[in-house]
Design a protein around this motif. Structure first.
Motif, PDB file in Angstrom:
ATOM      1  N   VAL A   4      21.901  20.233  15.719  1.00 52.07           N
ATOM      2  CA  VAL A   4      22.652  19.060  16.197  1.00 52.07           C
ATOM      3  C   VAL A   4      24.108  18.965  15.754  1.00 52.07           C
ATOM      4  CG1 VAL A   4      22.641  16.424  15.617  1.00 52.07           C
ATOM      5  CG2 VAL A   4      20.505  17.765  15.640  1.00 52.07           C
ATOM      6  N   GLU A   5      24.853  18.634  17.104  1.00 56.13           N
ATOM      7  CA  GLU A   5      26.359  18.793  17.239  1.00 56.13           C
ATOM      8  C   GLU A   5      26.931  17.867  16.062  1.00 56.13           C
ATOM      9  OE1 GLU A   5      27.556  20.761  19.523  1.00 56.13           O
ATOM     10  OE2 GLU A   5      29.514  20.503  18.835  1.00 56.13           O
ATOM     11  N   ALA A   6      26.507  16.603  15.934  1.00 57.03           N
ATOM     12  CA  ALA A   6      27.328  15.589  14.935  1.00 57.03           C
ATOM     13  C   ALA A   6      26.971  16.297  13.793  1.00 57.03           C
ATOM     14  CB  ALA A   6      26.691  14.351  15.235  1.00 57.03           C
ATOM     15  N   LEU A   7      26.110  16.873  13.343  1.00 49.97           N
ATOM     16  CA  LEU A   7      25.896  17.528  11.883  1.00 49.97           C
ATOM     17  C   LEU A   7      26.095  19.111  11.632  1.00 49.97           C
ATOM     18  CD1 LEU A   7      22.059  16.218  11.638  1.00 49.97           C
ATOM     19  CD2 LEU A   7      24.057  14.889  11.037  1.00 49.97           C
ATOM     20  N   GLY A   8      27.087  19.363  12.580  1.00 46.02           N
ATOM     21  CA  GLY A   8      27.508  20.610  12.428  1.00 46.02           C
ATOM     22  C   GLY A   8      26.576  21.708  12.722  1.00 46.02           C
ATOM     23  N   GLY A   9      25.704  21.538  13.555  1.00 50.11           N
ATOM     24  CA  GLY A   9      24.594  22.536  13.789  1.00 50.11           C
ATOM     25  C   GLY A   9      23.333  22.378  12.890  1.00 50.11           C
ATOM     26  N   ARG A  10      23.442  21.681  11.942  1.00 47.70           N
ATOM     27  CA  ARG A  10      22.242  21.483  11.105  1.00 47.70           C
ATOM     28  C   ARG A  10      21.079  20.683  11.924  1.00 47.70           C
ATOM     29  NH1 ARG A  10      21.800  21.877   5.748  1.00 47.70           N
ATOM     30  NH2 ARG A  10      21.346  19.548   5.516  1.00 47.70           N
ATOM     31  N   PRO A  11      19.814  20.782  11.415  1.00 51.95           N
ATOM     32  CA  PRO A  11      19.328  21.678  10.492  1.00 51.95           C
ATOM     33  C   PRO A  11      19.204  23.031  10.821  1.00 51.95           C
ATOM     34  CG  PRO A  11      17.562  20.304  11.517  1.00 51.95           C
ATOM     35  CD  PRO A  11      18.870  19.754  11.875  1.00 51.95           C
ATOM     36  N   GLY A  12      19.353  23.484  12.304  1.00 48.22           N
ATOM     37  CA  GLY A  12      19.122  25.020  12.712  1.00 48.22           C
ATOM     38  C   GLY A  12      18.226  25.512  12.221  1.00 48.22           C
ATOM     39  N   VAL A  13      18.760  26.655  11.390  1.00 50.62           N
ATOM     40  CA  VAL A  13      17.780  27.848  10.910  1.00 50.62           C
ATOM     41  C   VAL A  13      17.000  27.335   9.799  1.00 50.62           C
ATOM     42  CG1 VAL A  13      19.299  29.175   9.533  1.00 50.62           C
ATOM     43  CG2 VAL A  13      17.687  30.251  10.607  1.00 50.62           C
ATOM     44  N   GLU A  14      17.248  26.209   9.297  1.00 53.13           N
ATOM     45  CA  GLU A  14      16.726  25.862   8.423  1.00 53.13           C
ATOM     46  C   GLU A  14      15.747  24.351   8.787  1.00 53.13           C
ATOM     47  OE1 GLU A  14      19.690  24.478   5.254  1.00 53.13           O
ATOM     48  OE2 GLU A  14      20.124  26.551   5.038  1.00 53.13           O
ATOM     49  N   SER A  15      15.340  24.290  10.101  1.00 49.72           N
ATOM     50  CA  SER A  15      14.568  23.227  10.641  1.00 49.72           C
ATOM     51  C   SER A  15      13.533  23.001   9.883  1.00 49.72           C
ATOM     52  CB  SER A  15      14.494  23.408  12.038  1.00 49.72           C
ATOM     53  OG  SER A  15      15.771  23.640  12.874  1.00 49.72           O
ATOM     54  N   ALA A  16      12.593  23.967   9.685  1.00 48.06           N
ATOM     55  CA  ALA A  16      11.228  23.751   8.937  1.00 48.06           C
ATOM     56  C   ALA A  16      11.109  23.349   7.628  1.00 48.06           C
ATOM     57  CB  ALA A  16      10.476  25.273   9.112  1.00 48.06           C
ATOM     58  N   ARG A  17      12.367  23.678   6.988  1.00 43.78           N
ATOM     59  CA  ARG A  17      12.400  23.047   5.439  1.00 43.78           C
ATOM     60  C   ARG A  17      13.254  21.730   5.519  1.00 43.78           C
ATOM     61  NH1 ARG A  17      15.116  28.360   3.495  1.00 43.78           N
ATOM     62  NH2 ARG A  17      15.455  28.432   5.959  1.00 43.78           N
ATOM     63  N   TRP A  18      14.115  21.515   6.386  1.00 45.98           N
ATOM     64  CA  TRP A  18      15.240  20.305   6.253  1.00 45.98           C
ATOM     65  C   TRP A  18      14.618  18.983   5.578  1.00 45.98           C
ATOM     66  CZ3 TRP A  18      16.779  16.289   9.717  1.00 45.98           C
ATOM     67  CH2 TRP A  18      18.090  15.872   9.407  1.00 45.98           C
ATOM     68  N   ALA A  19      13.449  18.509   6.024  1.00 46.03           N
ATOM     69  CA  ALA A  19      13.059  17.513   5.643  1.00 46.03           C
ATOM     70  C   ALA A  19      11.503  17.142   5.895  1.00 46.03           C
ATOM     71  CB  ALA A  19      13.596  16.170   6.636  1.00 46.03           C
ATOM     72  N   GLU A  20      10.917  16.460   5.326  1.00 48.02           N
ATOM     73  CA  GLU A  20       9.405  16.494   5.169  1.00 48.02           C
ATOM     74  C   GLU A  20       9.044  15.767   6.632  1.00 48.02           C
ATOM     75  OE1 GLU A  20       5.679  14.929   2.600  1.00 48.02           O
ATOM     76  OE2 GLU A  20       7.489  15.307   1.767  1.00 48.02           O
ATOM     77  N   ASP A  21       9.702  14.639   7.015  1.00 53.38           N
ATOM     78  CA  ASP A  21       9.387  13.992   8.122  1.00 53.38           C
ATOM     79  C   ASP A  21      10.757  13.977   8.902  1.00 53.38           C
ATOM     80  OD1 ASP A  21       9.274  12.329  10.568  1.00 53.38           O
ATOM     81  OD2 ASP A  21       8.399  10.807   9.374  1.00 53.38           O
ATOM     82  N   GLY A  22      11.034  15.163   9.705  1.00 55.45           N
ATOM     83  CA  GLY A  22      12.351  15.709  10.243  1.00 55.45           C
ATOM     84  C   GLY A  22      12.759  14.542  11.355  1.00 55.45           C
ATOM     85  N   VAL A  23      11.644  13.836  12.244  1.00 58.95           N
ATOM     86  CA  VAL A  23      12.189  12.901  12.889  1.00 58.95           C
ATOM     87  C   VAL A  23      12.824  11.772  12.518  1.00 58.95           C
ATOM     88  CG1 VAL A  23      11.063  11.269  14.790  1.00 58.95           C
ATOM     89  CG2 VAL A  23      10.548  13.742  14.942  1.00 58.95           C
ATOM     90  N   ALA A  24      12.243  11.197  11.549  1.00 65.89           N
ATOM     91  CA  ALA A  24      12.534  10.126  10.716  1.00 65.89           C
ATOM     92  C   ALA A  24      14.198  10.439  10.137  1.00 65.89           C
ATOM     93  CB  ALA A  24      11.725   9.713   9.586  1.00 65.89           C
ATOM     94  N   ALA A  25      14.117  11.501   9.421  1.00 63.67           N
ATOM     95  CA  ALA A  25      15.356  11.981   8.752  1.00 63.67           C
ATOM     96  C   ALA A  25      16.648  12.135   9.893  1.00 63.67           C
ATOM     97  CB  ALA A  25      15.190  13.465   8.050  1.00 63.67           C
ATOM     98  N   LEU A  26      16.141  12.735  10.832  1.00 66.28           N
ATOM     99  CA  LEU A  26      17.163  13.112  12.072  1.00 66.28           C
ATOM    100  C   LEU A  26      17.738  11.535  12.467  1.00 66.28           C
ATOM    101  CD1 LEU A  26      18.715  15.308  13.285  1.00 66.28           C
ATOM    102  CD2 LEU A  26      16.997  15.591  14.713  1.00 66.28           C
ATOM    103  N   LEU A  27      16.721  10.770  12.809  1.00 61.14           N
ATOM    104  CA  LEU A  27      17.120   9.427  13.310  1.00 61.14           C
ATOM    105  C   LEU A  27      17.988   8.709  12.585  1.00 61.14           C
ATOM    106  CD1 LEU A  27      13.867   8.099  15.062  1.00 61.14           C
ATOM    107  CD2 LEU A  27      15.967   9.013  16.190  1.00 61.14           C
ATOM    108  N   ALA A  28      17.609   8.894  11.228  1.00 61.82           N
ATOM    109  CA  ALA A  28      18.467   8.080  10.107  1.00 61.82           C
ATOM    110  C   ALA A  28      19.884   8.723   9.962  1.00 61.82           C
ATOM    111  CB  ALA A  28      17.777   8.365   8.759  1.00 61.82           C
ATOM    112  N   ALA A  29      19.910   9.995   9.965  1.00 60.98           N
ATOM    113  CA  ALA A  29      21.302  10.777  10.016  1.00 60.98           C
ATOM    114  C   ALA A  29      22.203  10.505  11.185  1.00 60.98           C
ATOM    115  CB  ALA A  29      21.007  12.325  10.121  1.00 60.98           C
ATOM    116  N   LEU A  30      21.530  10.070  12.360  1.00 61.11           N
ATOM    117  CA  LEU A  30      22.446   9.867  13.757  1.00 61.11           C
ATOM    118  C   LEU A  30      22.435   8.252  13.806  1.00 61.11           C
ATOM    119  CD1 LEU A  30      21.192  12.858  15.955  1.00 61.11           C
ATOM    120  CD2 LEU A  30      23.170  12.459  14.372  1.00 61.11           C
ATOM    121  N   GLU A  31      22.182   7.707  12.850  1.00 63.90           N
ATOM    122  CA  GLU A  31      22.268   6.081  13.149  1.00 63.90           C
ATOM    123  C   GLU A  31      23.803   5.545  13.421  1.00 63.90           C
ATOM    124  OE1 GLU A  31      19.592   4.062  10.448  1.00 63.90           O
ATOM    125  OE2 GLU A  31      20.731   2.019  11.017  1.00 63.90           O
TER     126      GLU A  31
END
Ligand code: IMP
Length: 200
Positions: A81-108
């Motif tokens: 994700v551009e606005a997150l400096g490329g994160r979660p990237g290679v760590e996508s599988a471990r980044w968050a338990e609910d990645g969808v919710a975490a990403l929506l929150a991070a991009l609010e």
């Protein structure tokens, strides 16, 4: 050689993964291959700095378990994700338990919603190593839509589309996903007798 071997039948490969979604998508993208899961093994944790390293580690681990005459596939993928400096990237599988919710929150409230999916596939067989990489660009939606695919698909809108990957569906993914692009690059490399190098 590779060509004559392929003309005798479908290329058989074992995918070093437990992810049934990845298996389904690779089978759909590579109808000329015969792919199965390697089995329910404790695959090594993903500690590499790149998708390629992680995919290679999975393939090499699989190589120690699979019959010698069968190719082994390792796959690693993620979302950047551009606005997150490329994160979660290679760590996508471990980044968050609910990645969808975490990403929506991070991009609010964030207007730059550009992202991309990346997939790296590594094949190890008796001849050595071959790999294929695929990416797709897109944007992160503001709420989840659709029910197909997996992971971040309900919030990923590919460039040029208005629907999410989960709405576009598995048939769309079989031709257009980062995983399909990586699979087709690998298949093309093998069909043209391309570069073979690296460990095995
Ligand atoms: P890994 O390749 O098993 O490390 O997991 C990659 C992670 O990236 C998945 O758990 C998903 O969160 C995400 N990801 C990779 N490919 C896709 C995809 O095709 N759709 C949705 N999410 C994906």
């Amino acid at each position: 050689g590779r060509r004559s071997r392929r003309s005798l039948g479908r290329l058989r490969a074992l995918l070093a993964s437990k992810n049934a979604n990845k298996l389904r998508e690779l089978r759909a993208a590579l109808p000329g291959w015969e792919i199965d899961l390697l089995g329910d093994h404790a695959f090594p944790s993903e500690e590499g700095d790149t998708y390629l390293e992680n995919a290679r580690a999975k393939a090499m681990f699989g190589r120690t378990l699979a019959p010698e005459d069968v190719a082994v596939l390792g796959e690693d993928s993620g979302i950047e994700v551009e606005a997150l400096g490329g994160r979660p990237g290679v760590e996508s599988a471990r980044w968050a338990e609910d990645g969808v919710a975490a990403l929506l929150a991070a991009l609010e409230g964030v207007t730059d919603r550009r992202a991309r999916y990346v997939c790296e596939l590594v094949l190890h067989d008796a001849r050595g190593e071959a790999s294929g990489r695929g990416t797709i660009a897109g944007t992160i939606a503001t709420e989840p839509r659709g029910s197909e695919g997996f992971g971040y698909d309900p919030i990923f809108v590919p460039a040029g589309e208005t629907r999410t990957v989960a709405e576009l569906g598995n048939t769309w993914k079989s031709r257009n996903s980062h995983r399909a692009h990586a699979a087709h690059a690998l298949d093309e490399l093998l069909r043209t007798g391309g570069q073979r190098s690296g460990p095995d």
